[in-house]
Design an enzyme around this catalytic site. Structure first.
Site, PDB file in Angstrom:
ATOM      1  N   ASP A 261       7.540   6.200   8.145  1.00 37.36           N
ATOM      2  CA  ASP A 261       6.463   6.285   7.158  1.00 37.36           C
ATOM      3  C   ASP A 261       7.085   6.395   5.768  1.00 37.36           C
ATOM      4  O   ASP A 261       7.973   7.225   5.534  1.00 37.36           O
ATOM      5  CB  ASP A 261       5.580   7.508   7.424  1.00 37.36           C
ATOM      6  CG  ASP A 261       4.339   7.530   6.555  1.00 37.36           C
ATOM      7  OD1 ASP A 261       3.317   7.003   7.000  1.00 37.36           O
ATOM      8  OD2 ASP A 261       4.405   8.074   5.432  1.00 37.36           O
ATOM      9  N   ASN A 269       1.281   3.387  -5.249  1.00 32.27           N
ATOM     10  CA  ASN A 269       0.092   2.583  -5.518  1.00 32.27           C
ATOM     11  C   ASN A 269      -0.617   3.040  -6.786  1.00 32.27           C
ATOM     12  O   ASN A 269      -1.038   2.227  -7.619  1.00 32.27           O
ATOM     13  CB  ASN A 269      -0.877   2.666  -4.331  1.00 32.27           C
ATOM     14  CG  ASN A 269      -0.632   1.575  -3.306  1.00 32.27           C
ATOM     15  OD1 ASN A 269      -0.035   0.551  -3.609  1.00 32.27           O
ATOM     16  ND2 ASN A 269      -1.085   1.795  -2.080  1.00 32.27           N
ATOM     17  N   HIS A 274      -1.298  -1.851  -6.745  1.00 28.79           N
ATOM     18  CA  HIS A 274      -1.227  -2.301  -5.349  1.00 28.79           C
ATOM     19  C   HIS A 274      -0.217  -3.426  -5.143  1.00 28.79           C
ATOM     20  O   HIS A 274       0.341  -3.568  -4.047  1.00 28.79           O
ATOM     21  CB  HIS A 274      -2.611  -2.723  -4.872  1.00 28.79           C
ATOM     22  CG  HIS A 274      -3.551  -1.569  -4.692  1.00 28.79           C
ATOM     23  ND1 HIS A 274      -3.472  -0.697  -3.631  1.00 28.79           N
ATOM     24  CD2 HIS A 274      -4.573  -1.121  -5.466  1.00 28.79           C
ATOM     25  CE1 HIS A 274      -4.409   0.224  -3.730  1.00 28.79           C
ATOM     26  NE2 HIS A 274      -5.104  -0.010  -4.845  1.00 28.79           N
ATOM     27  N   ASP A 278       2.439  -3.411  -2.209  1.00 27.72           N
ATOM     28  CA  ASP A 278       2.643  -4.510  -1.257  1.00 27.72           C
ATOM     29  C   ASP A 278       4.097  -4.955  -1.236  1.00 27.72           C
ATOM     30  O   ASP A 278       4.655  -5.271  -0.177  1.00 27.72           O
ATOM     31  CB  ASP A 278       1.742  -5.693  -1.618  1.00 27.72           C
ATOM     32  CG  ASP A 278       0.274  -5.428  -1.314  1.00 27.72           C
ATOM     33  OD1 ASP A 278      -0.023  -4.418  -0.638  1.00 27.72           O
ATOM     34  OD2 ASP A 278      -0.572  -6.227  -1.748  1.00 27.72           O
ATOM     35  N   GLU A 304       1.314   2.214   5.414  1.00 25.75           N
ATOM     36  CA  GLU A 304       2.735   2.296   5.110  1.00 25.75           C
ATOM     37  C   GLU A 304       3.523   2.822   6.307  1.00 25.75           C
ATOM     38  O   GLU A 304       4.623   3.344   6.161  1.00 25.75           O
ATOM     39  CB  GLU A 304       2.967   3.213   3.898  1.00 25.75           C
ATOM     40  CG  GLU A 304       2.694   4.682   4.120  1.00 25.75           C
ATOM     41  CD  GLU A 304       1.232   5.091   3.963  1.00 25.75           C
ATOM     42  OE1 GLU A 304       0.999   6.294   3.810  1.00 25.75           O
ATOM     43  OE2 GLU A 304       0.342   4.221   3.988  1.00 25.75           O
TER      44      GLU A 304
END
Length: 381
Positions: A261, A269, A274, A278, A304
């Site tokens: 994680d 973010n 975003h 990404d 994530e």
């Protein structure tokens, strides 16, 4: 029209039907050249039979003989190239052209130089058998064979091998009876058996190839359904399907799960947008994919969150891989983040014999959250 002539006309009808089917299929799957090649093979086969039936025999000219021979050889060559192109076996065309040239040269020699219908029959039929056996052996070298490829191998090999006994046995009957002459040939046992065999073999080869193409398309659709849209990894459904399959195939051999994680992903973010988030997910996914062995699989199972099945690997193997990934993620540079801004937490668990996947995932997930609660950027398990 005699019943035999009507029966023989089934061959071009089969060829035309499959040429149309493969052409329509290719129009919807234009990235699969082998489908178009198979359409051409089916069309050339149909034209070859029609040429043999409709072009009158012309002594010394040989229009019927040579046109039908060229069309038959074209059909055979296109079929072999289609079959091998489909499985990624390359470098076949020079062999196909060489074998085809030898066969057509032999037919021309035994028509124009030393006229012998028997010799032409042996050259064309045994040559066709040799080319199909060559194709079957080349099929065995496919880099990633599928179960349908084993079926196709046996169908093509047995089709190729059948040419020798069928040709020899029918010729043993026809030659003493004086049937192998231009006048008697349409009534010979060889011609009748050939016409019947071509119907069966054309159907068998075309249907097997069509099944292989259909399975390829289905597998690609399933792969797209199971593929994560941001990374080269599987999505959750795809991972669970593949991991379950691989755990069963291990038959109790060791296997471990690694949960990963990305730490503080929400801040990435919120602080950078975003698009940056990404980019981070994509970079971590590519990093994980690069660490996988052939027997492993991995997926992105949350925003994530990632999971890796380490096949034939115990807890120490999983810990070593997790630590390596943790170090490499910390060294990733993803704009616009500063160098060293990324970190990840890991939880690992070893699968017990016959332990269900969801139970192993639950244990690895619990250890991941233990790593989160313990300060992040660490491996627990």
């Amino acid at each position: 029209m005699t019943p035999l002539r009507l029966f023989i006309l089934l061959n071009p009808a089969i060829g035309i039907v499959f040429a149309t089917v493969f052409l329509l299929l290719w129009l919807n799957q234009r990235n699969r050249l082998h489908i178009l090649l198979m359409s051409g093979a089916s069309a050339a086969f149909a034209l070859g039979v029609l040429a043999q039936i409709l072009i009158p025999a012309m002594p010394k000219i040989g229009l019927n003989t040579m046109v039908s021979a060229v069309l038959y050889q074209t059909a055979l060559g296109l079929f072999v190239e289609a079959m091998l192109t489909r499985v990624g076996v390359v470098g076949n065309r020079r062999w196909i052209l060489a074998i085809s040239a030898a066969i057509l040269g032999g037919i021309a020699y035994f028509f124009y130089v030393q006229e012998s219908l028997s010799a032409r029959i042996y050259v064309q039929n045994l040559g066709a058998g040799a080319m199909l056996c060559f194709a079957a052996l080349r099929l065995r070298t496919a880099p990633t064979p599928k179960p349908i490829d084993r079926v196709l191998f046996w169908v093509v090999l047995l089709t190729g091998l059948h040419f020798l006994p069928r040709t020899v046995l029918t010729m043993l009957v026809d030659v003493p009876a004086g049937m192998i002459t231009p006048e008697n040939f349409p009534r010979s046992l060889f011609y009748s058996m050939l016409s019947f065999a071509l119907i069966i073999l054309a159907l068998l080869l075309c249907l097997t190839f069509l099944l292989a193409v259909a399975l390829d398309i289905f597998e690609d659709l399933r792969g797209e359904r199971n593929r994560d849209h941001l990374t080269p990894l599987l999505n959750r459904r795809g991972f669970e399907e593949e991991a379950n399959r691989r755990l069963v195939a291990l038959h109790g051999a060791p296997a471990s799960l690694i949960f990963c994680d990305i730490d503080h992903f929400k801040k990435i973010n919120d602080g950078h947008g975003h698009a940056a988030g990404d980019a981070v997910i994509r970079a971590v996914g590519e990093l994980i994919a690069g660490e996988l062995r052939r027997e492993d699989c991995a997926g992105r199972i949350g925003g994530e969150e990632f999971v890796i099945l380490l096949a034939r690997g115990g807890l120490e193997d999983a810990r070593a891989l997790a630590e390596r990934l943790r170090t490499r993620i910390g060294a990733l540079e993803v704009a616009p983040l500063a160098a060293g801004a990324l970190a990840a937490s890991f939880g690992i668990a070893e699968a017990g014999p016959d332990e269900p996947l969801d139970e192993v995932m639950e244990r690895a997930d619990e250890r991941l959250y233990r790593a989160k609660r313990g300060g992040r950027n660490q491996v627990q398990g």
